[in-house]
Design a protein around this motif. Structure first.
Motif, short mmCIF file in Angstrom:
data_model
loop_
_atom_site.label_atom_id
_atom_site.label_comp_id
_atom_site.label_asym_id
_atom_site.label_seq_id
_atom_site.Cartn_x
_atom_site.Cartn_y
_atom_site.Cartn_z
N LEU A 173 9.77 -35.37 -32.80
CA LEU A 173 8.13 -34.96 -32.50
C LEU A 173 7.94 -35.07 -30.96
O LEU A 173 8.30 -35.84 -29.87
N LEU A 174 7.32 -34.35 -31.16
CA LEU A 174 6.55 -33.76 -29.49
C LEU A 174 5.29 -33.70 -29.44
O LEU A 174 4.19 -33.29 -29.95
N SER A 175 4.59 -33.77 -28.02
CA SER A 175 3.14 -33.71 -27.61
C SER A 175 2.84 -32.62 -26.41
O SER A 175 3.48 -32.69 -26.31
N CYS A 176 1.49 -32.59 -26.53
CA CYS A 176 0.93 -31.83 -25.21
C CYS A 176 -0.29 -31.78 -25.06
O CYS A 176 -0.97 -32.89 -25.05
N GLY A 177 -0.62 -30.80 -24.28
CA GLY A 177 -2.11 -30.77 -24.13
C GLY A 177 -1.99 -31.20 -22.59
O GLY A 177 -1.43 -31.80 -21.90
N LEU A 178 -3.47 -31.07 -22.02
CA LEU A 178 -3.53 -30.93 -20.48
C LEU A 178 -3.61 -33.14 -20.98
O LEU A 178 -3.57 -33.37 -19.22
N TYR A 179 -4.17 -33.28 -21.68
CA TYR A 179 -3.92 -34.82 -21.01
C TYR A 179 -3.06 -35.19 -22.08
O TYR A 179 -3.29 -36.65 -22.07
#
Length: 425
Positions: free
Chosen positions: A384-390
């Motif tokens: 599973l991956l995260s992303c985004g400016l924060y």
């Protein structure tokens, strides 16, 4: 060798900046499942970061690659061209919605495609400036690092970036940037930094990838098209992550009805084989001189064979319809998660390009929870991956060919982990 032995080799011989933090080493894979060298099974919700829309080792792609290996592996197409390159160019010309008749150059990676798109735009316009957007991601070469709309980790340690790259706000309602704000910000960029008469191109992802899976609206894209036409600026659309069926259409820009001047693509076009493309209007693509575009390995025969097979799979297996159906299933599960957990907000999807945000009780981004969820998921057999400016966005890039059983198993695991971590039942 087992995972422990390979990790020792990694620590000793692989540069820190290139070393994966994961301690598992892939041994084999099929569709949406992986097994490491110790035999542990993983459900793959990452797809090699959007590379495997038709799954790991699709039989038709494997067959095409093996057949090409028995014929020609490499000549460098500028030394002696081969059928695969021109057949891929023909196919991409027909399916890519740029203005007018399209011509194509092939490269190795998404970053190379963006580098060459900028070269082409500068040659075609005689201008140098490039405007990109906050949250955008375009690669790890120097020009594309300068174009990225996020500093860490992509350009933190690498000194001055190339000049004449400017930034405008990307419209993301959930962080308080409306479409009107974004257009006003672009006009301010014209006033303060990038004179339109010196601007070669505006470069945009129709759906932010690393920036959080936010889609630009049709009205925003149409406004950009009008602004570009008013000032003689080329519109470059980066479909490296959003292309090849991820959003339920072959390319995300097709949801808007806008025709760009140039498009870049990579990732799932080769189902794991390294290849990318720049596709643009013939007048634009032919602007630079002979032998001005290319490279030793660009559009290799083996990768071209993979692309041609991928395109056949799209036609034969209704991949676009499967992407839409997968997106609907994810949307339903996301809504359930939002109803069940206060920490889950802003779920969204365009086809199977899907994500939700994790937030604290005060509504602020919960980067820590996103990191913990992804780490625990890996320990329990889910990639599973995260992303985004924060860094608080959980993104979903599993193969669109994933079975319902494997999809349900992965989503059930996410739900159970959120129960543990949030303290909610």
């Amino acid at each position: 060798m087992n995972n422990n032995e390979l990790n020792e080799l990694k620590k000793r011989y692989v540069a820190n900046g290139a070393a994966s933090p994961d301690g598992h080493f892939a041994d084999r894979a099929e569709n949406a499942e992986l097994w490491d060298v110790d035999g542990k099974r993983f459900i793959d919700f990452a797809g090699g970061i959007g590379v495997l829309n038709i799954g790991h080792r699709h039989p038709k792609v494997v067959e095409a690659v093996k057949a090409q290996l028995d014929k020609v592996m490499h000549t460098c197409q500028t030394v002696m061209p081969y059928e695969g390159y021109v057949k891929v160019a023909e196919k991409l010309s027909h399916i890519t919605p740029v203005r007018g008749h399209a011509k194509v150059m092939l490269a190795n990676s998404g970053a190379e495609a963006l580098e060459n798109a900028v070269k082409v735009a500068r040659a075609a316009t005689g201008r140098s400036g490039v405007i990109c957007f906050t949250g955008g991601y375009h690669g790890r070469t120097f020009m594309t690092m300068a174009m990225n709309g996020k500093v860490a980790p992509y350009r933190t340690d690498f000194g001055p970036m190339p000049g004449q790259v400017y930034r405008a706000p990307y419209p993301v309602e959930s962080i308080g940037v409306s479409e009107e704000d974004a257009l006003r910000g672009l006009k301010m960029t014209f006033k303060t930094d990038a004179n339109p008469k010196d601007t070669a191109a505006i470069v945009i992802e129709p759906v932010l990838g690393e920036g959080g899976f936010h889609a630009a609206s049709p009205s925003f894209m149409k406004a950009l098209r009008e602004i570009c036409d008013e000032h003689g600026i080329l519109l470059i659309v980066d479909e490296v992550q959003s292309g090849f069926g991820r959003t339920g259409k072959m390319f995300a820009i097709e949801h808007t009805g806008v025709e760009p001047d140039i498009m870049t693509m990579a990732k799932s076009m080769g189902d794991g084989m390294p290849i990318s493309a720049v596709v643009g209007t013939d007048r634009v693509m032919d602007a630079s001189g002979g032998n001005s575009l290319g490279g030793t390995y660009t559009g290799s025969p083996v990768s071209c064979a993979a692309v041609l097979a991928v395109l056949e799979v799209f036609e034969e297996e209704n991949i676009l319809e499967k992407s839409q159906a997968l997106g609907d299933k994810l949307g339903e599960r996301f809504q359930k998660l939002e109803r069940s957990f206060d920490c889950v907000r802003n779920s969204r999807h365009l086809g199977a390009m899907a994500a939700f945000d994790l937030v604290r009780a005060d509504g602020e981004p919960d980067t820590e929870l996103a990191g913990k969820l992804c780490k625990t998921a890996r320990e329990r057999g889910l990639i599973l991956l995260s992303c985004g400016l924060y860094g608080n966005t959980i993104r979903f890039l599993m193969p669109v060919t994933i079975s319902d059983d494997v999809l349900g198993e992965g989503m059930d695991l996410i739900e159970s982990m959120l129960k543990e971590m949030s303290g909610q039942s």
